[in-house]
Design an enzyme around this catalytic site. Structure first.
Site, PDB file in Angstrom:
ATOM      1  CE  LYS A 204      -1.753   2.717   2.962  1.00  0.00           C
ATOM      2  NZ  LYS A 204      -1.595   4.003   2.238  1.00  0.00           N
ATOM      3  CD  GLU A 207      -2.740   8.471   2.962  1.00  0.00           C
ATOM      4  OE1 GLU A 207      -2.114   7.411   2.788  1.00  0.00           O
ATOM      5  OE2 GLU A 207      -3.014   8.940   4.083  1.00  0.00           O
ATOM      6  N   GLY A 257       7.120   5.172   8.260  1.00  0.00           N
ATOM      7  CA  GLY A 257       6.194   6.287   8.448  1.00  0.00           C
ATOM      8  C   GLY A 257       6.335   6.853   9.853  1.00  0.00           C
ATOM      9  CB  SER A 258       4.091   9.009  11.784  1.00  0.00           C
ATOM     10  OG  SER A 258       2.921   8.218  11.780  1.00  0.00           O
ATOM     11  CB  THR A 259       6.744   7.534  16.219  1.00  0.00           C
ATOM     12  OG1 THR A 259       8.000   7.921  15.652  1.00  0.00           O
ATOM     13  CG2 THR A 259       6.981   6.691  17.451  1.00  0.00           C
ATOM     14  CB  VAL A 261       1.095   5.216  11.582  1.00  0.00           C
ATOM     15  CG1 VAL A 261       0.620   4.040  10.762  1.00  0.00           C
ATOM     16  CG2 VAL A 261       0.133   6.385  11.425  1.00  0.00           C
ATOM     17  N   GLY A 262       3.335   3.683  13.474  1.00  0.00           N
ATOM     18  CA  GLY A 262       4.158   2.499  13.765  1.00  0.00           C
ATOM     19  C   GLY A 262       3.634   1.753  14.986  1.00  0.00           C
ATOM     20  CD  GLU A 280      13.248   3.660   7.061  1.00  0.00           C
ATOM     21  OE1 GLU A 280      12.438   3.276   6.195  1.00  0.00           O
ATOM     22  OE2 GLU A 280      14.254   4.311   6.801  1.00  0.00           O
ATOM     23  CB  CYS A 314      13.009   8.903   9.147  1.00  0.00           C
ATOM     24  SG  CYS A 314      14.105   7.889   8.184  1.00  0.00           S
ATOM     25  CD  GLN A 361       3.521  16.189   7.398  1.00  0.00           C
ATOM     26  OE1 GLN A 361       4.317  16.709   8.174  1.00  0.00           O
ATOM     27  NE2 GLN A 361       2.817  15.115   7.719  1.00  0.00           N
ATOM     28  CD  GLU A 411       9.637  12.782  12.388  1.00  0.00           C
ATOM     29  OE1 GLU A 411       8.741  12.114  12.915  1.00  0.00           O
ATOM     30  OE2 GLU A 411      10.329  12.391  11.450  1.00  0.00           O
TER      31      GLU A 411
HETATM   32  P1  ADP Z   1       2.715  10.913   8.024  1.00  0.00           P
HETATM   33  O1  ADP Z   1       2.075  11.232   9.341  1.00  0.00           O
HETATM   34  O2  ADP Z   1       4.117  11.369   7.949  1.00  0.00           O
HETATM   35  O3  ADP Z   1       1.859  11.247   6.838  1.00  0.00           O
HETATM   36  P2  ADP Z   1       1.928   8.200   8.290  1.00  0.00           P
HETATM   37  O4  ADP Z   1       2.616   7.347   9.275  1.00  0.00           O
HETATM   38  O5  ADP Z   1       0.564   8.694   8.616  1.00  0.00           O
HETATM   39  O6  ADP Z   1       2.921   9.364   7.949  1.00  0.00           O
HETATM   40  O7  ADP Z   1       1.823   7.451   6.881  1.00  0.00           O
HETATM   41  C1  ADP Z   1       2.749   6.507   6.408  1.00  0.00           C
HETATM   42  C2  ADP Z   1       1.997   5.377   5.769  1.00  0.00           C
HETATM   43  O8  ADP Z   1       1.191   4.750   6.766  1.00  0.00           O
HETATM   44  C3  ADP Z   1       1.029   5.797   4.662  1.00  0.00           C
HETATM   45  O9  ADP Z   1       1.040   4.813   3.643  1.00  0.00           O
HETATM   46  C4  ADP Z   1      -0.302   5.822   5.383  1.00  0.00           C
HETATM   47  O10 ADP Z   1      -1.419   5.637   4.521  1.00  0.00           O
HETATM   48  C5  ADP Z   1      -0.149   4.645   6.306  1.00  0.00           C
HETATM   49  N1  ADP Z   1      -1.048   4.654   7.461  1.00  0.00           N
HETATM   50  C6  ADP Z   1      -1.592   5.730   8.102  1.00  0.00           C
HETATM   51  N2  ADP Z   1      -2.397   5.331   9.104  1.00  0.00           N
HETATM   52  C7  ADP Z   1      -2.384   3.983   9.116  1.00  0.00           C
HETATM   53  C8  ADP Z   1      -3.025   2.973   9.915  1.00  0.00           C
HETATM   54  N3  ADP Z   1      -3.847   3.278  10.894  1.00  0.00           N
HETATM   55  N4  ADP Z   1      -2.749   1.677   9.621  1.00  0.00           N
HETATM   56  C9  ADP Z   1      -1.905   1.337   8.640  1.00  0.00           C
HETATM   57  N5  ADP Z   1      -1.289   2.241   7.844  1.00  0.00           N
HETATM   58  C10 ADP Z   1      -1.522   3.533   8.078  1.00  0.00           C
END
Ligand code: ADP
Length: 427
Positions: A204, A207, A257-259, A261-262, A280, A314, A361, A411
């Site tokens: 995926k 977006e 991606g972000s911490t 969502v990690g 990461e 990052c 952002q 961050e």
């Molecule tokens: P940022 O906050 O820097 O935009 P995100 O961590 O939100 O970074 O996004 C990184 C990736 O994680 C994107 O592909 C985003 O669609 C995906 N993502 C965001 N929220 C979720 C979630 N709840 N579960 C799985 N993937 C997610």
């Protein structure tokens, strides 16, 4: 002649400087659908979502919006491709490596197209997309292509009557969720090792930036990977992304991606099938400059360390600790450097910095700048949006920053925060 991927062939240095590559000014976006089983599909829900050019704020096109049912279809395809006896499982390792090399060949062939698409969708300068992102993709593919037939287990000496050995086997269906700052590079970093080891994939893309990932779908098909080995489902995080992280038939997930969502992904993995997780995530990275440093070099490195890729890395070194004796001079030169940075049209070869990725952002950075001013840091330069179309912000340097300020902790992008420090005895 210098090879496309930067190597010098036959050990002969190339004396002629090749002309700079040029972006394609009118490029039709061909791939906007969900890629499953080497075919293009509409979303099950019938929904689409737009992707924008952050330099102009114009819509580039609509993309099919994947959600759980589409992820389920992609996982079924990936599972079938991974069945014992399938084309992919029967393929010998050397041939897997060959497919990865062929994919690298096609990235070299379509390098200008891919770099143009990446610039349209992310706003990063075209020459950086071409020379850094694409270079990294091609080298990563070739690196893992070489590994495919060199993955070996071990024999382990145990008691006389026993034989003990390890086999390295693919894990199965791997999920990959990628971010918007290096969309293609992050995809290849996840895809190349997974394919090298014989796994199948459900990907995926972020977006904000689905275009280059979908183009890769067309190359996967052209190269001849069996159907179902690579599947790409564009869509949003809480829907398509969450469907991957909670899926019971996905064996491993790789996320950048972000911490925040990690953490969600790790939780979803543990609550579903305990799939393995590789994360990461972000950071607030310090750069430390000692008084005996070559000051010009230190200023340049600190500048690139934070402003590269619009500050959207990052590893962006957005806090700079500078030893007291050189602090005033370091700040002065950093400000001169930041003021000279060329911000503008990412298709212009002179541009060093494009726009931020999206409104969210952009707003976050401006809000953090305000917080820095309010909390008592000294704004040395920048601090404002560039009044034009698009999401451009002036490179910003703060001095007199202290550890407790939000700009020193959260961050963010594009803010160089200079912290003064008396000595380094504590290092
Ligand atoms: P940022 O906050 O820097 O935009 P995100 O961590 O939100 O970074 O996004 C990184 C990736 O994680 C994107 O592909 C985003 O669609 C995906 N993502 C965001 N929220 C979720 C979630 N709840 N579960 C799985 N993937 C997610």
């Amino acid at each position: 002649m210098a090879a496309l991927n930067g190597a010098v062939e036959n050990g002969q240095p190339d004396r002629k400087v090749p002309p700079l590559p040029r972006p394609l000014r009118s490029l039709e976006v061909k791939y906007t659908k969900i890629f499953i089983n080497n075919e293009w599909h509409d979303s099950t829900s019938g929904k689409k979502f737009p992707t924008y050019n952050p330099s102009t704020l114009e819509k580039i096109c609509d993309i099919e919006e994947g959600d759980k049912p589409d992820v389920d279809n992609a996982v079924e395809a990936a599972k079938a491709a991974f069945q014992r006896g399938s084309l992919w499982r029967q393929m010998d390792a050397l041939s897997r490596g060959r497919l990865l090399h062929k994919l690298a060949d096609l990235l070299e062939r379509d390098r200008v197209i891919l770099a143009t698409l990446e610039t349209m969708d992310t706003g990063k300068p075209f020459l950086q997309a071409y020379f850094i992102d694409l270079e990294g993709c091609i080298k990563t593919l070739r690196y893992y292509a070489g590994w495919a037939d060199k993955i070996q287990g071990r024999t382990i000496p145990v008691d006389e009557n026993f034989v003990c050995f390890t086999r390295h086997e693919p894990m199965g269906v791997c999920g990959a969720i990628t971010p918007w700052n290096f969309p293609l590079l992050m995809l290849i970093w996840k895809m190349a090792p997974a394919l090298c080891c014989g796994n199948t994939l459900v990907i995926k893309p972020a977006e904000q930036t689905p275009l280059t990932s979908l183009y890769i779908g067309s190359l996967i098909k052209e190269v001849g990977f069996p159907p179902g080995v690579v599947n790409i489902v564009p869509g949003y995080g809480p829907t398509a992304g969450a469907a991957i992280s909670t899926h019971h038939s996905i064996d491993k997930i790789a996320f950048t991606g972000s911490t925040k969502v990690g953490k969600l992904i790790k939780e979803a993995a543990s609550k579903s099938n305990l799939k393995r997780v590789t994360l990461e995530l972000g950071g607030k990275n310090p750069c430390i400059v000692c008084a005996d440093a070559d000051l010009d070099l230190a200023v340049e490195c600190a500048h690139q360390g934070v402003f590269f890729n619009q500050g959207q890395c990052c590893t962006a070194a957005s806090r700079v600790f500078v030893e007291e004796q050189i602090y005033p001079e370091f700040v002065k030169r950093s400000v001169e450097y930041a003021k000279k940075r060329l911000v503008g049209d990412p298709f212009d070869a002179r541009t060093e910095q494009g726009p931020q990725i999206d409104q969210k952002q952009f707003d976050k950075i401006l809000e953090l700048i305000e917080s820095g001013k309010k909390e008592g840091a000294k704004l040395e330069c920048g601090g404002l949006a560039i009044e034009d179309r698009g999401l451009f912000i002036k490179p910003t340097v703060f001095s007199e920053v202290t550890d407790n300020m939000r700009i020193a902790k959260e961050e963010d992008q594009l803010l160089q925060c200079a912290l003064c420090t008396g000595s380094f005895w504590w290092l």
